[in-house]
Design a protein around this motif. Structure first.
Motif: not given
Ligand SMILES: [Mn+2]
Ligand SMILES: O=C(O)[C@H](O)COP(=O)(O)O
Ligand SMILES: [Mn+2]
Length: 559
Positions: A361, A430, A434, A472, A474, A501
């Motif tokens: 990230k 995040d 995922h 966002h 998730n 997400h």
């Molecule tokens: Mn992501």
């Protein structure tokens, strides 16, 4: 002030002081949703984030992080890191890659511009290769855009087309790769009926083949290179739908991590290596996971892996992925021109910044934050630190990731007295979200909360201010739901795990001993989104935001 009247100088905020240390914390993939067993943030022990929410109602609110609020085509589009961090850093809403490609395809302008004309020169004698993510996730690419491009290119003279399709399962449900391959196969069959030699040439799971980012693991790109360019892969099939079905039969196989495969003819020869004289388009619009391949395709000097063969091709990206590096140099659609970001303004006004995350990230809090621009604005006022991520594992194996290390770096930067803004991205909710592993995601959320605590403690010590938000959703919803919001079951009666997400809003909290007593969130901005955060942060640094920025979230009331 230049002759145009433009100036980088920001006006002083009438009420807020300068010089406070601000911790700007972005929890990646941390949305707000109903509490239930599939809400990992709710299930996890997160006392710090809970206290921000419950402690000061005028200093905690939700902001939009999806759809039009972040420049995506529709409000059915979930948020993502690129558009989220762009909005956070730029303070305005830009039509994003997804939307710009839609417009260019709709109007046909894409075919009149330089990029398409450039690749078209290869159509007569060479093959057109299309490489990218095959799904309708809308984060990195979209199937309907690929379909339009196939149609448009074939109508404009492409005689031989090869698609190198990466399977998704990350922005869409796992297992959907089969359907997407079938759709693509059907489309190509129709082109073949029209006399165009169109085939799928290779494939593989996006996380194992090609789509690494921020140079975390070049082997991922190499596996793709071998299949796409050299036509070599450990698995060979004569049909791509069969390939995906077969490879998915392996225990623990999933779309994200399918091994690379090539399609071969009846003699066992791969049908679509990339050769001298061919044209190549990488059809993802999003930059982060295409830049590494773009370098391999474009750079004469390249030492990240042995390319074995470096074909002389005409290469264009769907977009230019890096405006600073001008990479790729040819592209079909111009990227959003994100300029005058908050980071650039603040640097010009003497605000010093420290930014940190781990590799996966790192570009989010630097490159995306700064409007898809690499490097420093002013190295004397900025320091960006990247903590190496684990590579070669899925993050459910180590869900705490480098949260502690990031927090320690942030703490040290805060205590050093050298920086006015200390900005981090905490990837856990995040990256582990995922993977679809609910238990691990709960651990991830707690790790992120622990990291927030360390940063907030440091802010407490120096009398600073914190802004805690997310890019966002998730981890707050890990299950696919029907319109009524009920979990959907698969044919075996198991819930369908949502690796992607969400459309949920994200929290933003402000506080800390340095926050002036009268500061609170304004009423009357119910539709505010991530783009409103930049002006807010500029205010907290003691400046008014430029007049074209989305309005600040805060007001200062006299006590
Ligand atoms: Mn992501
Ligand atoms: O690239 C990814 O990992 C996903 O497609 C989107 O996740 P991100 O937008 O949080 O990076
Ligand atoms: Mn993100």
């Amino acid at each position: 002030m230049g002759s145009s009247g433009f100036s980088w100088k920001l006006n002083d905020h009438p009420k807020l002081p300068k010089g406070k240390v601000i911790a700007m914390v972005v929890l990646d993939g941390w949305g707000e949703a109903n509490p239930n067993q599939y809400n990992c943030i709710h299930v996890a022990e997160t006392p710090v984030m809970d206290s921000l929410k419950n402690g000061a109602p005028e200093k905690w609110r939700l902001v939009k992080a999806h759809g039009k609020a972040v420049g995506l085509p529709t409000d059915d589009d979930m948020g993502n890191s690129e558009v989220g961090h762009n909005a956070l850093g730029a303070g305005r809403i830009y039509a994003q890659g997804a939307k710009l490609v839609d417009l260019a395809l709709e109007s046909g302008k894409i075919y009149d511009d330089e990029g398409f004309k450039y690749i078209k020169e290869s159509f007569e004698t060479g093959t057109l290769h299309l490489i990218g993510l095959l799904s309708d996730g809308g984060v990195h690419s979209r199937l309907d855009q690929l379909q339009l491009l196939l149609k448009g290119a074939s109508e404009r003279g492409a005689k031989r087309i090869r698609v190198h399709a990466l399977t998704d399962g990350r922005d869409v449900l796992d297992g959907t790769s089969v359907g997407f391959m079938e759709t693509l196969e059907n489309d190509l069959a129709k082109l073949r009926e029209k006399g165009i030699d169109a085939q799928i040439a290779s494939g593989g799971g996006r996380m194992y083949v090609t789509m690494d980012r921020y140079e975390n693991d070049w082997d991922v790109v190499k596996r793709g290179w071998d299949a796409q360019v050299l036509g070599e892969a450990p698995h060979k099939f004569t049909n791509a739908v069969e390939a995906v079905k077969k490879l998915r039969e392996e225990p623990k196989a999933n779309d994200q991590y399918l091994p690379p495969f090539v399609i071969v003819d009846e003699n066992g020869k791969s049908v679509g290596p990339i050769l001298d004289g061919d044209a190549v388009v990488t059809f993802n619009f999003r930059a982060d996971r295409m830049v590494m391949l773009a370098k391999a395709l474009e750079y004469e000097d390249f030492d990240k892996f042995d390319r074995v063969r470096f074909p002389k091709i005409r290469y264009a990206g769907m977009l230019q992925y890096d405006g600073e590096l001008k990479l790729p140099s040819h592209y079909l659609v111009s990227p959003p021109e994100i300029e005058r970001t908050s980071g650039e303004y603040l640097v010009h006004n003497g605000v010093s910044t420290f930014a940190c995350s781990e590799t996966v990230k790192f570009g989010h809090v630097t490159f995306f934050w700064n409007g898809n621009r690499s490097g420093y604005f002013d190295p004397s006022k900025e320091e960006y630190v990247e903590i190496p991520s684990d590579s070669g594992i899925t993050f459910n194996v180590k869900p705490k990731m480098k949260a502690l290390e990031i927090a320690e770096k942030a703490r040290d930067a805060i205590l050093s007295g050298k920086f006015h803004q200390v900005r981090v991205n905490l990837p856990n909710s995040d990256m582990v979200g995922h993977t679809g592993d609910i238990e691990a995601t709960v651990v991830a959320c707690k790790a992120a909360d622990d990291a927030v605590k360390m940063i907030l403690d440091a802010i407490e010590q120096v009398g600073g201010i914190y802004v805690v938000t997310a890019d966002h959703g998730n981890a707050e919803d890990m299950v696919k739901r029907n319109k009524k919001g009920e979990p959907l079951l698969d044919k075996n009666g198991n819930v369908q795990i949502l690796t992607s997400h969400t459309l949920e809003p994200v929290p933003i909290a402000i506080g800390g001993p340095g926050l002036a007593p009268g500061v609170k969130f304004r009423q009357g901005l119910p539709g505010a989104g991530l783009a409103n955060v930049a002006a807010t942060v500029m205010n907290l640094h003691g400046y008014e935001a430029p007049s074209d920025y989305e309005p600040t979230l805060i007001e200062v009331v006299d006590n």
